[in-house]
Design an enzyme around this catalytic site. Structure first.
Site, PDB file in Angstrom:
ATOM      1  N   HIS A 246       0.810  -1.217   0.000  1.00  0.00           N
ATOM      2  CA  HIS A 246       0.000   0.000   0.000  1.00  0.00           C
ATOM      3  C   HIS A 246       0.845   1.269   0.000  1.00  0.00           C
ATOM      4  O   HIS A 246       0.351   2.352  -0.328  1.00  0.00           O
ATOM      5  CB  HIS A 246      -0.985   0.002   1.179  1.00  0.00           C
ATOM      6  CG  HIS A 246      -0.381   0.286   2.509  1.00  0.00           C
ATOM      7  ND1 HIS A 246      -0.064  -0.702   3.419  1.00  0.00           N
ATOM      8  CD2 HIS A 246      -0.040   1.452   3.112  1.00  0.00           C
ATOM      9  CE1 HIS A 246       0.434  -0.157   4.512  1.00  0.00           C
ATOM     10  NE2 HIS A 246       0.464   1.154   4.355  1.00  0.00           N
TER      11      HIS A 246
ATOM     12  N   ASP B  91       0.307  -7.591   1.425  1.00  0.00           N
ATOM     13  CA  ASP B  91       0.717  -6.193   1.590  1.00  0.00           C
ATOM     14  C   ASP B  91       2.240  -6.054   1.607  1.00  0.00           C
ATOM     15  O   ASP B  91       2.800  -5.318   2.421  1.00  0.00           O
ATOM     16  CB  ASP B  91       0.116  -5.590   2.865  1.00  0.00           C
ATOM     17  CG  ASP B  91       0.208  -4.064   2.871  1.00  0.00           C
ATOM     18  OD1 ASP B  91       0.292  -3.468   1.793  1.00  0.00           O
ATOM     19  OD2 ASP B  91       0.215  -3.471   3.971  1.00  0.00           O
TER      20      ASP B  91
ATOM     21  N   SER C  65       4.634   2.384   8.058  1.00  0.00           N
ATOM     22  CA  SER C  65       4.320   1.235   7.207  1.00  0.00           C
ATOM     23  C   SER C  65       5.539   0.798   6.400  1.00  0.00           C
ATOM     24  O   SER C  65       6.178   1.607   5.734  1.00  0.00           O
ATOM     25  CB  SER C  65       3.186   1.595   6.238  1.00  0.00           C
ATOM     26  OG  SER C  65       1.991   1.823   6.935  1.00  0.00           O
TER      27      SER C  65
END
Length: 383
Positions: free
Chosen positions: A116, A146, A230
């Site tokens: 993402h 992911d 992230s």
């Protein structure tokens, strides 16, 4: 130890030496405590050699020093990831995240980050721990886990991350999250917590319809994970990566629930992304939607399903030349089982295909067509 003195009658009486009694009592106490700890399965070692005890004291200060060394070593392998994305109207926006250098091969190095973070990016740039910026090229990406792999020039890469074994990770152990929250102004930030849970299944919406398309298996931690973290590293006290930070529950009533992709998953997926650019998974070649999403009138009218059929995956369209088309699957067929495993939703079917099957396997589907149950066998192929 006893000391003797004479009383008023001239007889000798004994008197315990207070110091000796205190030492004796302390020794007894140590043995009692030792026995108690060992009965609970906890081993403790008492160093009786003063020189050794002084050289390796178990202190908070030494523990902190070890943590600092581990963090500093891991920080060098954590990078910033900048992704330029082109909007629908042609305007560009820049997103930031983190990544971890996990391999150096000749003049190239590989970075793992989140899917993402780089999704739909037109340009990618990596910022190393010393501030050096370098262009990055996407090698492969997988939305289901992911994860994504980037390739960069290895000229300024000095450190590659070490990964721990997932089976060695335990609930309660100390964990440090390293990344770049809110962009590069806070590069290399470290937060501390513990591993709060293992094998958590978190629903993921991949197509934006507010319905879960997948359940990803993650570690849970209470180490603070903020936007920009992230793709960064979750490490243990030895500086080894136990997970790649991925997401958190962002609700006002929730505090300290973040998630990381386990090291074992990371090493497996990155290997495929390196060699193939994608993760190959078996598929049957249909579009699907959940039976539960349909109004009761459609279920009983158009599909003519028996009342005891309450769940399933409804076939929308069948692509030409796919296993589904060759096996004769049709629109409005309702799949309720695969190889004897119940299919209550499209998620159940996808989980079975991606986790329990492989390309080339035969799969027998239990299907309802116009209210009649039948078995359809097909051979799975690669997507």
């Amino acid at each position: 130890m006893k000391l003797f003195q004479r009383n008023g009658d001239g007889k000798r009486v004994s008197k315990r030496n207070g110091f000796a009694f205190g030492v004796f009592g302390a020794i007894v106490a140590v043995f009692i405590v030792t026995a108690l700890f060992q009965s609970q399965g906890i081993q403790i070692n008492i160093e009786t050699n003063p020189e050794k005890a002084q050289a390796n004291p178990l202190t908070v200060e030494n523990t902190e020093k070890n943590n600092i060394k581990a963090i500093q070593a891991a920080q060098e392998a954590v990078v910033g990831v900048s992704a330029v994305k082109e909007g629908a109207r042609g305007e560009n926006s820049a997103g930031t995240g983190s990544g971890v250098i996990y391999k150096k091969d000749g003049d190239k190095a590989l970075v793992v980050t989140n899917h993402h973070v780089i999704e739909q990016a037109s340009d990618l740039e990596v910022t190393l721990s010393d501030g050096t910026k370098t262009d990055a090229e996407l090698q492969g990406s997988d939305p289901f886990t992911d994860l994504a792999v980037l390739e960069i020039d290895a000229e300024h890469v000095s450190k590659v991350a070490d990964f721990a074994k997932s089976e060695d990770v335990e609930v309660g152990q100390t964990a440090f999250a390293i990344g770049n929250p809110l962009g590069m102004d806070f590069a290399g930030s470290v937060t501390k917590g513990i591993v709060s849970g293992l094998d958590r299944n978190v629903p993921v919406d991949l197509n934006g319809d507010s319905e879960p398309d997948w359940h990803t298996t993650v570690l849970q931690t209470d180490a603070a994970i903020n936007p920009g973290n992230s793709g960064g590293a979750l490490i243990n006290q030895n500086g080894k990566v136990i997970g790649i930070n991925s997401m958190k529950i962002a609700k006002a009533e929730v505090e300290g629930i973040g998630f990381a992709i386990p090291a074992e998953t990371v090493t497996s997926i990155t290997s495929e992304l390196e060699s193939k650019g994608e993760v190959e998974r078996p598929y049957i070649g249909v579009s699907l939607y959940d039976l539960s999403q349909l109004p009761a009138r459609a279920v009983q009218g158009e599909l003519n399903l028996p009342e005891n059929v309450e769940g399933g995956a409804v076939v929308g369209k069948t692509a030409t030349g796919t296993p589904a088309a060759e096996a004769g699957l049709k629109q409005n067929d309702v799949i309720t089982a695969i190889n004897g495993e119940t299919v209550a939703s499209t998620l159940d079917l996808r989980k079975y295909l991606y986790e329990d099957a492989k390309a080339g396997d035969e799969a027998t589907l239990t299907v309802y067509r116009n209210g009649q149950q039948q078995q359809i066998t097909l051979t799975l192929s690669e997507q």
